[in-house]
Design a protein around this motif. Structure first.
Motif, PDB file in Angstrom:
ATOM      1  N   TYR A 196      73.090 103.218  15.376  1.00  9.51           N
ATOM      2  CA  TYR A 196      72.190 102.140  14.942  1.00  9.51           C
ATOM      3  C   TYR A 196      70.767 102.392  15.436  1.00  9.51           C
ATOM      4  CZ  TYR A 196      74.483  98.484  12.270  1.00  9.51           C
ATOM      5  OH  TYR A 196      75.043  97.766  11.263  1.00  9.51           O
ATOM      6  N   CYS A 197      70.625 102.858  16.658  1.00 11.22           N
ATOM      7  CA  CYS A 197      69.285 103.165  17.187  1.00 11.22           C
ATOM      8  C   CYS A 197      68.614 104.183  16.273  1.00 11.22           C
ATOM      9  CB  CYS A 197      69.382 103.754  18.600  1.00 11.22           C
ATOM     10  SG  CYS A 197      69.694 102.535  19.872  1.00 11.22           S
ATOM     11  N   ASN A 198      69.343 105.241  15.970  1.00 11.54           N
ATOM     12  CA  ASN A 198      68.786 106.301  15.133  1.00 11.54           C
ATOM     13  C   ASN A 198      68.407 105.791  13.745  1.00 11.54           C
ATOM     14  OD1 ASN A 198      69.497 108.578  12.982  1.00 11.54           O
ATOM     15  ND2 ASN A 198      68.682 109.542  14.818  1.00 11.54           N
ATOM     16  N   VAL A 199      69.253 104.932  13.189  1.00 15.08           N
ATOM     17  CA  VAL A 199      68.987 104.391  11.848  1.00 15.08           C
ATOM     18  C   VAL A 199      67.785 103.434  11.886  1.00 15.08           C
ATOM     19  CG1 VAL A 199      69.934 102.827  10.100  1.00 15.08           C
ATOM     20  CG2 VAL A 199      71.278 104.772  10.891  1.00 15.08           C
ATOM     21  N   PHE A 200      67.669 102.638  12.933  1.00 20.55           N
ATOM     22  CA  PHE A 200      66.511 101.732  13.040  1.00 20.55           C
ATOM     23  C   PHE A 200      65.211 102.531  13.171  1.00 20.55           C
ATOM     24  CE2 PHE A 200      67.243  97.061  13.468  1.00 20.55           C
ATOM     25  CZ  PHE A 200      68.569  97.057  13.060  1.00 20.55           C
ATOM     26  N   THR A 201      65.280 103.684  13.809  1.00 20.69           N
ATOM     27  CA  THR A 201      64.091 104.543  13.879  1.00 20.69           C
ATOM     28  C   THR A 201      63.772 105.095  12.493  1.00 20.69           C
ATOM     29  OG1 THR A 201      64.533 105.159  16.164  1.00 20.69           O
ATOM     30  CG2 THR A 201      63.098 106.632  14.921  1.00 20.69           C
ATOM     31  N   GLY A 202      64.797 105.631  11.833  1.00 16.61           N
ATOM     32  CA  GLY A 202      64.583 106.268  10.533  1.00 16.61           C
ATOM     33  C   GLY A 202      64.176 105.289   9.445  1.00 16.61           C
ATOM     34  N   VAL A 203      64.827 104.150   9.419  1.00 14.50           N
ATOM     35  CA  VAL A 203      64.633 103.218   8.310  1.00 14.50           C
ATOM     36  C   VAL A 203      63.469 102.258   8.569  1.00 14.50           C
ATOM     37  CG1 VAL A 203      65.745 101.333   7.042  1.00 14.50           C
ATOM     38  CG2 VAL A 203      67.036 103.383   7.594  1.00 14.50           C
ATOM     39  N   TYR A 204      63.351 101.772   9.802  1.00 11.32           N
ATOM     40  CA  TYR A 204      62.337 100.746  10.082  1.00 11.32           C
ATOM     41  C   TYR A 204      61.189 101.246  10.957  1.00 11.32           C
ATOM     42  CZ  TYR A 204      66.214  97.724   8.632  1.00 11.32           C
ATOM     43  OH  TYR A 204      67.251  97.138   7.952  1.00 11.32           O
ATOM     44  N   GLY A 205      61.287 102.472  11.445  1.00 11.64           N
ATOM     45  CA  GLY A 205      60.212 102.998  12.292  1.00 11.64           C
ATOM     46  C   GLY A 205      60.209 102.421  13.705  1.00 11.64           C
TER      47      GLY A 205
END
Ligand code: UD1
Length: 317
Positions: free
Chosen positions: A154-163
């Motif tokens: 989730y951390c990685n996805v929040f970085t990728g998707v929401y910056g």
């Protein structure tokens, strides 16, 4: 003024991070804790310098205003035990999976600068190779390991998707002062400490030859602050270990030596969901975060024993 937030800041690791933030001059530190396993006594001498908020990460509405506009959120709140997640998976999932999602969502909605996440080396499971390197395919063996891995993803996805800037630190068996020894789910060294001080035999699940990369809490707190400052690390995962590997038999032998006692451990069947061996490859954390663990196992154990002797005086004394 932007502030720091430590979820689980009344816990063993969270309170060490809080203390270090203050020592390094942080202006405002908000501690979020529901006091389920944390304790205000862990914050005793710094209580007047922090903003303590009794709140639960399972409740988004409760935590979102506290997290809004923070410079960095250190997300330590969790139900940390492997066997507890097997015996009682619902609360463990609620806190570790849903609670982590709430923290990330609140950070994203609240324009937080960075989230540093307490991930777990249990994600590696029984991958054959030692030491464990971050790019190995994870093989979680317990609900806890899976929940912690989900948080990383989730951390990685929040970085990728929401910056949203996130950094995940895979902790390797953290030990030290303030680790709560009062539950059968407590970390093994905290249980060994109280056994040694009370002159009782510790229980060892299995043959005692399983090994762990026991990491002193001060080294982990230090690495958290480094992860909060490092450049070019958003969305990444790092091992937070010492790089060594010590068996339970060696740990109990060292404690007996330090205490001048000779008490054989009681051996029982291996524990379900247990990982056999665990050791961190620290190359990446050293190179990219400036990780520099300072405490040898013996030094960490001496300091920890000293603290337990005071905090949990032997029952016969
Ligand atoms: C620990 C952490 C977990 C963390 C993970 C990776 C705790 C409670 N759990 O899991 O949060 O994510 O490391 O860093 O700190 N044992 C005994 N006798 C006992 C208790 C345990 O022999 O009385 C054995 C266990 O079977 C296991 C080893 O000691 O083989 C370590 O157990 P534990 O301290 O619970 O930690 P992990 O399961 O490794």
């Amino acid at each position: 003024m932007s502030h720091y937030v430590v979820t689980g800041g009344a816990g063993f690791i969270g309170s060490a991070i809080t203390r270090k933030l203050l020592a390094e001059g942080a202006g405002r530190v908000v501690v979020i804790d529901n006091l389920l396993s944390g304790s205000e006594s862990n914050l005793e001498e710094i209580r007047s310098r922090i903003d303590f908020q009794r709140a639960d990460i399972r409740n988004y509405e409760e935590i979102a205003p506290l997290i809004r506009d923070a410079a960095v959120v250190f997300h330590e709140a969790a139900i940390p035990s492997v066997p507890r997640s097997i015996d009682d998976p619902v609360p463990s999932h609620d806190v570790n999976a849903n609670g982590t999602f709430n923290v990330l969502r609140a950070a994203k909605e609240g324009n937080v600068g960075r989230v540093v996440y307490a991930a777990s080396s249990s994600a590696y499971g029984d991958t054959e190779v030692l030491p464990k390197v971050e790019d190995m395919t994870p093989r979680p063996k317990s609900p806890y390991a899976l929940q912690k891995l989900l948080g990383e993803y989730y951390c990685n996805v929040f970085t990728g998707v929401y910056g949203l800037e996130t950094v995940a630190l895979r902790y390797f068996n953290v030990y030290g002062p303030r680790q709560d020894p009062s539950s059968p789910y407590s970390g093994v060294l905290s249980l060994f400490m109280t056994a040694a001080l009370n002159r009782t035999a510790p229980k060892i699940f299995g043959d005692g030859e399983q090994s762990r990369d026991f990491t002193y809490v001060e080294d982990v707190a230090e690495l958290n602050l480094k992860a909060a400052r490092a450049k070019g690390v958003a969305g990444k995962v790092y091992n937070a270990g010492n790089g060594g590997r010590i068996t339970l038999n060696q740990s109990w032998a060292l404690l007996q030596k330090l205490e001048g006692i000779d008490i054989p451990a009681i051996y029982g069947p291996p524990r379900a969901g247990d990982v056999r061996d665990s050791q961190a490859d620290t190359t990446l954390a050293v190179a990219e975060l400036g990780h520099a663990p300072r405490y040898s196992f013996e030094e960490g154990m001496r300091l920890t024993l000293k603290w337990y002797r005071k905090a949990y005086p032997p029952k016969s004394a």
